[in-house]
Design a protein around this motif. Structure first.
Motif, PDB file in Angstrom:
ATOM      1  N   GLU A 123     -21.578  52.600  22.289  1.00 58.60           N
ATOM      2  CA  GLU A 123     -22.077  53.440  21.190  1.00 58.60           C
ATOM      3  C   GLU A 123     -20.926  54.079  20.414  1.00 58.60           C
ATOM      4  N   MET A 124     -19.925  54.590  21.140  1.00 60.54           N
ATOM      5  CA  MET A 124     -18.800  55.224  20.465  1.00 60.54           C
ATOM      6  C   MET A 124     -17.945  54.188  19.744  1.00 60.54           C
ATOM      7  N   ALA A 125     -17.775  53.006  20.344  1.00 59.45           N
ATOM      8  CA  ALA A 125     -17.010  51.955  19.673  1.00 59.45           C
ATOM      9  C   ALA A 125     -17.689  51.553  18.370  1.00 59.45           C
ATOM     10  N   LEU A 126     -19.022  51.478  18.395  1.00 55.62           N
ATOM     11  CA  LEU A 126     -19.758  51.148  17.165  1.00 55.62           C
ATOM     12  C   LEU A 126     -19.521  52.220  16.096  1.00 55.62           C
ATOM     13  N   ARG A 127     -19.599  53.486  16.485  1.00 56.94           N
ATOM     14  CA  ARG A 127     -19.379  54.574  15.529  1.00 56.94           C
ATOM     15  C   ARG A 127     -17.935  54.600  15.025  1.00 56.94           C
ATOM     16  N   LEU A 128     -16.983  54.334  15.927  1.00 55.45           N
ATOM     17  CA  LEU A 128     -15.590  54.281  15.495  1.00 55.45           C
ATOM     18  C   LEU A 128     -15.361  53.149  14.505  1.00 55.45           C
ATOM     19  N   GLY A 129     -15.973  52.004  14.787  1.00 53.89           N
ATOM     20  CA  GLY A 129     -15.854  50.887  13.857  1.00 53.89           C
ATOM     21  C   GLY A 129     -16.446  51.221  12.492  1.00 53.89           C
ATOM     22  N   ALA A 130     -17.634  51.811  12.507  1.00 58.53           N
ATOM     23  CA  ALA A 130     -18.282  52.187  11.249  1.00 58.53           C
ATOM     24  C   ALA A 130     -17.463  53.243  10.501  1.00 58.53           C
ATOM     25  N   ALA A 131     -16.912  54.210  11.234  1.00 56.43           N
ATOM     26  CA  ALA A 131     -16.113  55.265  10.607  1.00 56.43           C
ATOM     27  C   ALA A 131     -14.826  54.700  10.019  1.00 56.43           C
ATOM     28  N   TYR A 137     -14.974  42.520  25.859  1.00 56.33           N
ATOM     29  CA  TYR A 137     -16.076  41.833  25.171  1.00 56.33           C
ATOM     30  C   TYR A 137     -17.047  42.851  24.578  1.00 56.33           C
ATOM     31  N   MET A 138     -17.417  43.832  25.370  1.00 56.75           N
ATOM     32  CA  MET A 138     -18.369  44.846  24.930  1.00 56.75           C
ATOM     33  C   MET A 138     -17.822  45.633  23.744  1.00 56.75           C
ATOM     34  N   ILE A 139     -16.588  46.078  23.861  1.00 58.38           N
ATOM     35  CA  ILE A 139     -16.009  46.915  22.816  1.00 58.38           C
ATOM     36  C   ILE A 139     -15.763  46.103  21.552  1.00 58.38           C
ATOM     37  N   GLU A 140     -15.324  44.859  21.707  1.00 60.49           N
ATOM     38  CA  GLU A 140     -15.103  43.986  20.549  1.00 60.49           C
ATOM     39  C   GLU A 140     -16.402  43.792  19.755  1.00 60.49           C
ATOM     40  N   ASN A 141     -17.506  43.520  20.459  1.00 60.50           N
ATOM     41  CA  ASN A 141     -18.780  43.314  19.766  1.00 60.50           C
ATOM     42  C   ASN A 141     -19.269  44.582  19.089  1.00 60.50           C
ATOM     43  N   ALA A 142     -19.098  45.716  19.765  1.00 62.92           N
ATOM     44  CA  ALA A 142     -19.554  46.986  19.188  1.00 62.92           C
ATOM     45  C   ALA A 142     -18.727  47.353  17.956  1.00 62.92           C
ATOM     46  N   LEU A 143     -17.418  47.193  18.038  1.00 58.24           N
ATOM     47  CA  LEU A 143     -16.569  47.458  16.881  1.00 58.24           C
ATOM     48  C   LEU A 143     -16.943  46.558  15.711  1.00 58.24           C
ATOM     49  N   THR A 144     -17.168  45.288  16.024  1.00 57.20           N
ATOM     50  CA  THR A 144     -17.529  44.334  14.968  1.00 57.20           C
ATOM     51  C   THR A 144     -18.818  44.746  14.282  1.00 57.20           C
ATOM     52  N   ALA A 145     -19.808  45.163  15.066  1.00 58.89           N
ATOM     53  CA  ALA A 145     -21.073  45.611  14.478  1.00 58.89           C
ATOM     54  C   ALA A 145     -20.858  46.820  13.574  1.00 58.89           C
ATOM     55  N   GLY A 146     -20.075  47.796  14.035  1.00 57.30           N
ATOM     56  CA  GLY A 146     -19.829  48.978  13.227  1.00 57.30           C
ATOM     57  C   GLY A 146     -19.072  48.657  11.956  1.00 57.30           C
ATOM     58  N   ALA A 187      -7.333  61.635  12.389  1.00 54.82           N
ATOM     59  CA  ALA A 187      -8.181  62.832  12.332  1.00 54.82           C
ATOM     60  C   ALA A 187      -9.284  62.668  11.303  1.00 54.82           C
ATOM     61  N   GLU A 188      -8.983  62.007  10.196  1.00 56.89           N
ATOM     62  CA  GLU A 188     -10.004  61.800   9.166  1.00 56.89           C
ATOM     63  C   GLU A 188     -11.086  60.835   9.657  1.00 56.89           C
ATOM     64  N   ILE A 189     -10.666  59.778  10.356  1.00 57.57           N
ATOM     65  CA  ILE A 189     -11.643  58.845  10.930  1.00 57.57           C
ATOM     66  C   ILE A 189     -12.518  59.575  11.931  1.00 57.57           C
ATOM     67  N   GLU A 190     -11.917  60.446  12.724  1.00 58.06           N
ATOM     68  CA  GLU A 190     -12.682  61.198  13.707  1.00 58.06           C
ATOM     69  C   GLU A 190     -13.710  62.110  13.037  1.00 58.06           C
ATOM     70  N   SER A 191     -13.333  62.697  11.904  1.00 62.24           N
ATOM     71  CA  SER A 191     -14.284  63.559  11.196  1.00 62.24           C
ATOM     72  C   SER A 191     -15.452  62.752  10.647  1.00 62.24           C
ATOM     73  N   ALA A 240     -19.749  62.827  11.409  1.00 67.01           N
ATOM     74  CA  ALA A 240     -20.673  63.020  10.282  1.00 67.01           C
ATOM     75  C   ALA A 240     -21.684  61.883  10.220  1.00 67.01           C
ATOM     76  N   GLN A 241     -22.517  61.916   9.216  1.00 70.06           N
ATOM     77  CA  GLN A 241     -23.476  60.841   8.968  1.00 70.06           C
ATOM     78  C   GLN A 241     -22.766  59.708   8.253  1.00 70.06           C
ATOM     79  N   ILE A 242     -22.767  58.511   8.822  1.00 67.91           N
ATOM     80  CA  ILE A 242     -22.038  57.385   8.235  1.00 67.91           C
ATOM     81  C   ILE A 242     -23.006  56.542   7.412  1.00 67.91           C
ATOM     82  N   ASP A 243     -22.725  56.410   6.140  1.00 72.40           N
ATOM     83  CA  ASP A 243     -23.593  55.627   5.257  1.00 72.40           C
ATOM     84  C   ASP A 243     -23.307  54.141   5.434  1.00 72.40           C
ATOM     85  N   PRO A 244     -24.313  53.335   5.776  1.00 75.90           N
ATOM     86  CA  PRO A 244     -24.105  51.893   5.904  1.00 75.90           C
ATOM     87  C   PRO A 244     -24.024  51.225   4.540  1.00 75.90           C
TER      88      PRO A 244
END
Length: 447
Positions: A23-31, A57-66, A128-132, A136-140
């Motif tokens: 879940e966090m990898a997906l959010r980091l990727g999206a951010a 494998y798990m983190i790669e797929n989640a990052l890719t999705a984000g 730090a900006e990516i973390e902020s 927040a709410q990430i717009d897809p």
């Protein structure tokens, strides 16, 4: 801007435990995708590499999705060394590079490191900006702007070819028997290939990853395995990398270990003699041995120190225009060749010295006599600040005065756990123990 997720080298933790969850990898990727698509344009791309951990494998797929959810196009490199991600980010004109690795940590851990379009690790401010954005709410992206993902089959090959160009043109490694320990990690194919193609008789070690054995009894955290292989096979030297191959240690033909300080001393002296060492200086952290500093001064060179972390070494190098730096742990940064520590390319520079001088490795790994060094850790309660206590300050000041110019004291808080690290160096080992034990006792009482 404060940071909670990012440490000194990206985000790191135990797999499937915060913050290293899908879940966090997906959010980091999206951010990260949102951060790099602030201009709203399509066509942005990111390259992703990883080491050999099962959780990759798990983190790669989640990052890719984000990332694709915010419109980034993802190029998947598979298992490659961390420096290969830095190189390929710039070479492939990507906006972002990501390495999935916990470096020298056990297989149960993992991490995410970010590189900018120039191939260098992102600044503290950018992280730090990516973390902020994560918080927040990430717009897809709109449906028509969702990114694509593509596997790059020749990423390792591109890096192998580049690494060979850093070895002197026309020189070969014929007749050299080399043990290469890849820690069952990211360089398990690339490193032996480079050495073999340059003509070495290669004895591979730690080249059978299974998702669980990275850094397990092999690699730079366990150099005894490489040392044993060197002696058993009568090799001329051993090269031992960590899990993501951004650090290296050298083993001589007698099985003795050379750390990053000795390797940097050799390269600094050679480069200075060749007129290649910019600024007549080497950049290293506060942990590097005082013997290294004395060695450099004897050659008319300077040691520029930074706080612990190869990213801070690189920042100092870029800021002042220096081209050689690193850490005692084996991160060797050569900005003429790479944007981050590169264990393989540093080993090639050592091999070039071996080839040029005709000297055995045992002569090259002993550039200086290290000043005796002692490090002890003191755990303290959360919220406490023992270093602010006046009695502790007084003991530290007295220790510094006692050592004077013949030693030094370094006291720092760990960046990852509630520990005070008490380190000192002194020519007299009895004085060294007394100084460290005195400071430790004062810190323990205050803690």
């Amino acid at each position: 801007m404060s940071r909670k997720l990012f440490g000194t080298d990206g985000v790191r933790g135990r797999a499937n435990t915060h913050p290293m969850t899908a879940e966090m990898a997906l959010r980091l990727g999206a951010a990260a995708g949102r951060f790099f698509r602030r201009d709203g344009r399509n066509g942005h791309r990111v390259v992703i590499g990883k080491d050999t951990r099962l959780s990759g494998y798990m983190i790669e797929n989640a990052l890719t999705a984000g990332l694709t959810s915010t419109g980034m196009n993802v190029l998947l490199l598979g298992p490659v060394p961390t420096p290969a991600v830095g190189y390929l980010t710039r070479s492939m004109r990507a906006d972002l590079g990501i390495m999935i690795s916990a470096s020298h940590n056990p297989a149960a851990d993992n991490g995410i490191k970010f590189f900018g379009p120039d191939g260098f690790k992102l600044s503290d401010d950018a992280e730090a900006e990516i973390e902020s954005i994560v918080e927040a709410q990430i717009d897809p992206a709109q449906p028509q702007n969702i990114g694509r993902a593509k596997r790059i089959d020749d990423g390792r090959g591109r890096y192998v070819e580049y690494a060979k160009t850093t070895f002197p043109a026309g020189q070969r490694l014929d007749g050299l028997k080399v043990v290469i320990d890849c820690a069952h990690g990211a360089a398990y194919r690339a490193a032996p290939e480079v050495l073999w193609e340059l003509g070495a008789d290669v004895i591979p070690l730690g080249v059978e990853p299974n998702g669980f054995n990275i850094n397990d009894g092999v690699g730079s955290t366990h150099p005894e395995a490489c040392a044993q292989a060197v002696i058993q096979n009568g090799a001329h030297l051993g090269i031992t990398l960590d899990g993501d191959a951004d650090r290296v240690l050298i083993i001589d033909e007698k099985g003795r270990l050379a750390d990053g300080d000795q390797i940097m001393a050799l390269l600094a002296a050679r480069w200075a003699e060749q007129g290649r060492l910019r600024g007549d200086a080497l950049v290293a952290t506060v942990m590097s041995n005082l013997g290294l500093e004395n060695f450099l001064q004897g050659h008319g060179l300077r040691l520029e120190r930074t706080k612990v972390g190869d990213r801070y070494v690189v920042e100092k190098m870029r800021e002042a225009g220096f081209n050689l730096g690193g850490e005692q742990s084996g991160h060797i940064v050569m900005t003429d060749y790479a944007t981050t520590g590169d264990g393989l390319i540093a080993a090639l520079q050592f091999l070039a010295a071996l080839s040029d001088t005709g000297q055995p490795a045992s002569d090259l790994v002993s550039q200086f006599d290290p000043v005796p060094q002692l490090l002890k850790n003191v755990r303290y309660a959360a919220g406490a600040d023992p270093l602010a206590v006046e009695d502790v300050k007084s003991v530290i000041a007295a220790a510094e005065a006692r050592l004077g110019a013949k030693g030094r004291v370094l006291i720092r808080k760990s960046g990852t756990e509630p520990l005070i690290r008490v380190m000192a160096e002194a020519e007299d080992e009895t004085v060294l123990r007394e100084v460290v034990d005195g400071i430790v006792a004062a810190v323990e009482q205050a803690a």
